[in-house]
Scaffold this motif. Structure first.
Motif, PDB file in Angstrom:
ATOM      1  N   ASP A  11       0.813  -1.220   0.000  1.00 63.91           N
ATOM      2  CA  ASP A  11       0.000   0.000   0.000  1.00 63.91           C
ATOM      3  C   ASP A  11       0.846   1.269   0.000  1.00 63.91           C
ATOM      4  OD1 ASP A  11      -2.135  -1.700   0.162  1.00 63.91           O
ATOM      5  OD2 ASP A  11      -2.571  -1.308   2.273  1.00 63.91           O
ATOM      6  N   VAL A  35       3.824   3.199  -1.613  1.00 69.23           N
ATOM      7  CA  VAL A  35       4.709   3.301  -2.776  1.00 69.23           C
ATOM      8  C   VAL A  35       5.159   4.749  -2.915  1.00 69.23           C
ATOM      9  CG1 VAL A  35       4.877   2.984  -5.277  1.00 69.23           C
ATOM     10  CG2 VAL A  35       3.511   1.397  -3.909  1.00 69.23           C
ATOM     11  N   LEU A  36       6.417   4.942  -3.290  1.00 68.29           N
ATOM     12  CA  LEU A  36       6.979   6.286  -3.425  1.00 68.29           C
ATOM     13  C   LEU A  36       6.364   7.029  -4.605  1.00 68.29           C
ATOM     14  CD1 LEU A  36      10.795   5.672  -2.822  1.00 68.29           C
ATOM     15  CD2 LEU A  36       9.167   6.759  -1.268  1.00 68.29           C
ATOM     16  N   GLU A  37       5.970   8.271  -4.361  1.00 67.28           N
ATOM     17  CA  GLU A  37       5.505   9.141  -5.441  1.00 67.28           C
ATOM     18  C   GLU A  37       6.659   9.951  -6.021  1.00 67.28           C
ATOM     19  OE1 GLU A  37       2.361  11.581  -4.043  1.00 67.28           O
ATOM     20  OE2 GLU A  37       0.995   9.912  -3.636  1.00 67.28           O
ATOM     21  N   ARG A  38       7.723  10.164  -5.220  1.00 61.88           N
ATOM     22  CA  ARG A  38       8.909  10.894  -5.680  1.00 61.88           C
ATOM     23  C   ARG A  38      10.154  10.142  -5.206  1.00 61.88           C
ATOM     24  NH1 ARG A  38       5.838  15.217  -3.569  1.00 61.88           N
ATOM     25  NH2 ARG A  38       7.184  15.253  -1.728  1.00 61.88           N
ATOM     26  N   ASP A  89      13.757  13.408   0.557  1.00 61.37           N
ATOM     27  CA  ASP A  89      13.072  13.624  -0.716  1.00 61.37           C
ATOM     28  C   ASP A  89      14.034  14.329  -1.681  1.00 61.37           C
ATOM     29  OD1 ASP A  89      11.445  14.478  -2.851  1.00 61.37           O
ATOM     30  OD2 ASP A  89       9.701  14.673  -1.543  1.00 61.37           O
ATOM     31  N   GLU A  97      13.517  16.026  -4.152  1.00 63.57           N
ATOM     32  CA  GLU A  97      13.050  17.369  -4.504  1.00 63.57           C
ATOM     33  C   GLU A  97      13.650  18.429  -3.584  1.00 63.57           C
ATOM     34  OE1 GLU A  97       8.778  19.050  -4.015  1.00 63.57           O
ATOM     35  OE2 GLU A  97       8.841  18.098  -5.986  1.00 63.57           O
ATOM     36  N   ALA A 106      10.835   6.868  -8.022  1.00 69.30           N
ATOM     37  CA  ALA A 106       9.385   6.887  -7.830  1.00 69.30           C
ATOM     38  C   ALA A 106       8.808   5.552  -8.279  1.00 69.30           C
ATOM     39  CB  ALA A 106       8.771   8.033  -8.620  1.00 69.30           C
ATOM     40  N   GLY A 107       7.824   5.066  -7.538  1.00 69.67           N
ATOM     41  CA  GLY A 107       7.227   3.775  -7.831  1.00 69.67           C
ATOM     42  C   GLY A 107       7.821   2.634  -7.033  1.00 69.67           C
ATOM     43  N   SER A 108       8.922   2.915  -6.323  1.00 67.84           N
ATOM     44  CA  SER A 108       9.542   1.876  -5.506  1.00 67.84           C
ATOM     45  C   SER A 108       8.753   1.675  -4.212  1.00 67.84           C
ATOM     46  CB  SER A 108      10.977   2.274  -5.148  1.00 67.84           C
ATOM     47  OG  SER A 108      11.770   2.465  -6.302  1.00 67.84           O
ATOM     48  N   MET A 147       8.035   1.911  -0.484  1.00 68.34           N
ATOM     49  CA  MET A 147       8.464   2.963   0.439  1.00 68.34           C
ATOM     50  C   MET A 147       9.203   2.348   1.622  1.00 68.34           C
ATOM     51  SD  MET A 147       5.978   5.896   2.096  1.00 68.34           S
ATOM     52  CE  MET A 147       5.383   6.354   0.463  1.00 68.34           C
TER      53      MET A 147
END
Length: 289
Positions: A132, A134-137, A192, A194, A237-239, A241
């Motif tokens: 449930d 998952v990384l977004e960035r 992050d 970013e 991203a997608g990995s 978390m």
């Protein structure tokens, strides 16, 4: 516009009808203004006024408050011609119930002995629901420095920031704060990407992202500064978390689940008590069975 004029004219006619029959004699001496049967008294205006105002300021504010009250009354009467007031009453009552329930739940949950999470419950939930989260960035671990390009320590810092030797790390910790504008050591925690990108005045294109994903270092000059970034670990991203990053989200989800469970238990307990003490009555057959 024509529709608005029609509605206003109709309301105005109603106001004249309501007010015209009694005239000024219909109002007590304490009434400042009347609108369609509603009145604003001197005592009510006084309660609206803050204390310790100068006479001129008090008079000016009184005029503003009186006009605002008149406008509110007129707008309410116009809106009443167009709005389903029963629906407004229903929504108001529903919102009031929600506020009462929220406040009651907050006060009661604070009294519960199990208010704190059971030790390791956050980790246990994460382990059971990893899919449930998952990384977004992208996330990274490493070291970042912003150093003036004329710094005497630049050559030394360029050597130290890529080294993972214990002695070099200790020396970097000593030298970097003195010679750099920014220094952030995050080899031991996920950050992050970013947050790092915003500190470096270049666009992170395909070349830079490839370097990061390959666990390489970046050495970029610009504007009188040198930006040094060494990446030890990189998660795109997608990995899945990592637990450290997911922990706040897991706690929030557990709090939400706790609130939902508490609501259910509270409603059931109140219902059972209401049936038992006669507050909830089914005169005939119970329709819930």
């Amino acid at each position: 516009m024509n529709r608005l004029r029609t509605v206003i004219a109709a309301v105005a006619a109603g106001l004249f009808t309501a007010c015209g029959s009694g005239g000024d004699a219909a109002y007590s001496p304490d009434v400042l203004v009347g609108v369609g049967g509603a009145t604003l008294t001197r005592a009510e205006l006084k309660r609206m006024m803050p204390s310790a105002l100068a006479p001129d300021d008090s008079a000016s504010l009184a005029r503003v408050l009186i006009r605002r009250w008149i406008d509110e009354q007129l707008v309410d009467r116009v809106a009443a011609q167009e709005v389903d007031l029963e629906e407004i009453d229903r929504l108001t009552a529903e919102y009031r119930r929600q506020l009462i329930m929220t406040q009651y739940r907050r006060e009661m949950s604070q009294k519960e002995s199990d208010a704190m999470f059971v030790p390791d419950s956050v980790r246990a939930y994460f382990d059971a629901h990893k899919d449930d989260f998952v990384l977004e960035r992208p996330l990274v671990k490493g070291v970042y420095l912003k150093v003036p390009d004329d710094s005497k320590s630049l050559a030394l810092l360029r050597r130290l920031y890529k080294s993972e030797k214990e002695g070099d790390t200790d020396r970097l910790e000593k030298e970097a704060p003195k010679a750099s504008i920014h220094y952030d050591y995050f080899r031991d925690r996920w950050v992050d990407l970013e947050q790092i990108e915003t500190r470096i005045p270049v666009a992170f294109g395909e070349r830079e992202m490839q370097a990061l994903s390959s666990h390489h270092s970046l050495d970029i000059s610009g504007g009188g500064f040198v930006y040094l970034l060494d990446i030890d670990d990189y998660l795109p991203a997608g990995s899945p978390m990592p637990y450290e990053a997911a922990k706040p989200l897991v706690r929030e989800r557990l709090l939400t689940l706790r609130r939902l469970d508490y609501d259910k238990r509270l409603r059931n307990a109140l219902y059972a008590a209401g049936v038992e003490n006669g507050t909830v009555v089914y005169p005939n057959q119970n329709p819930l069975k």
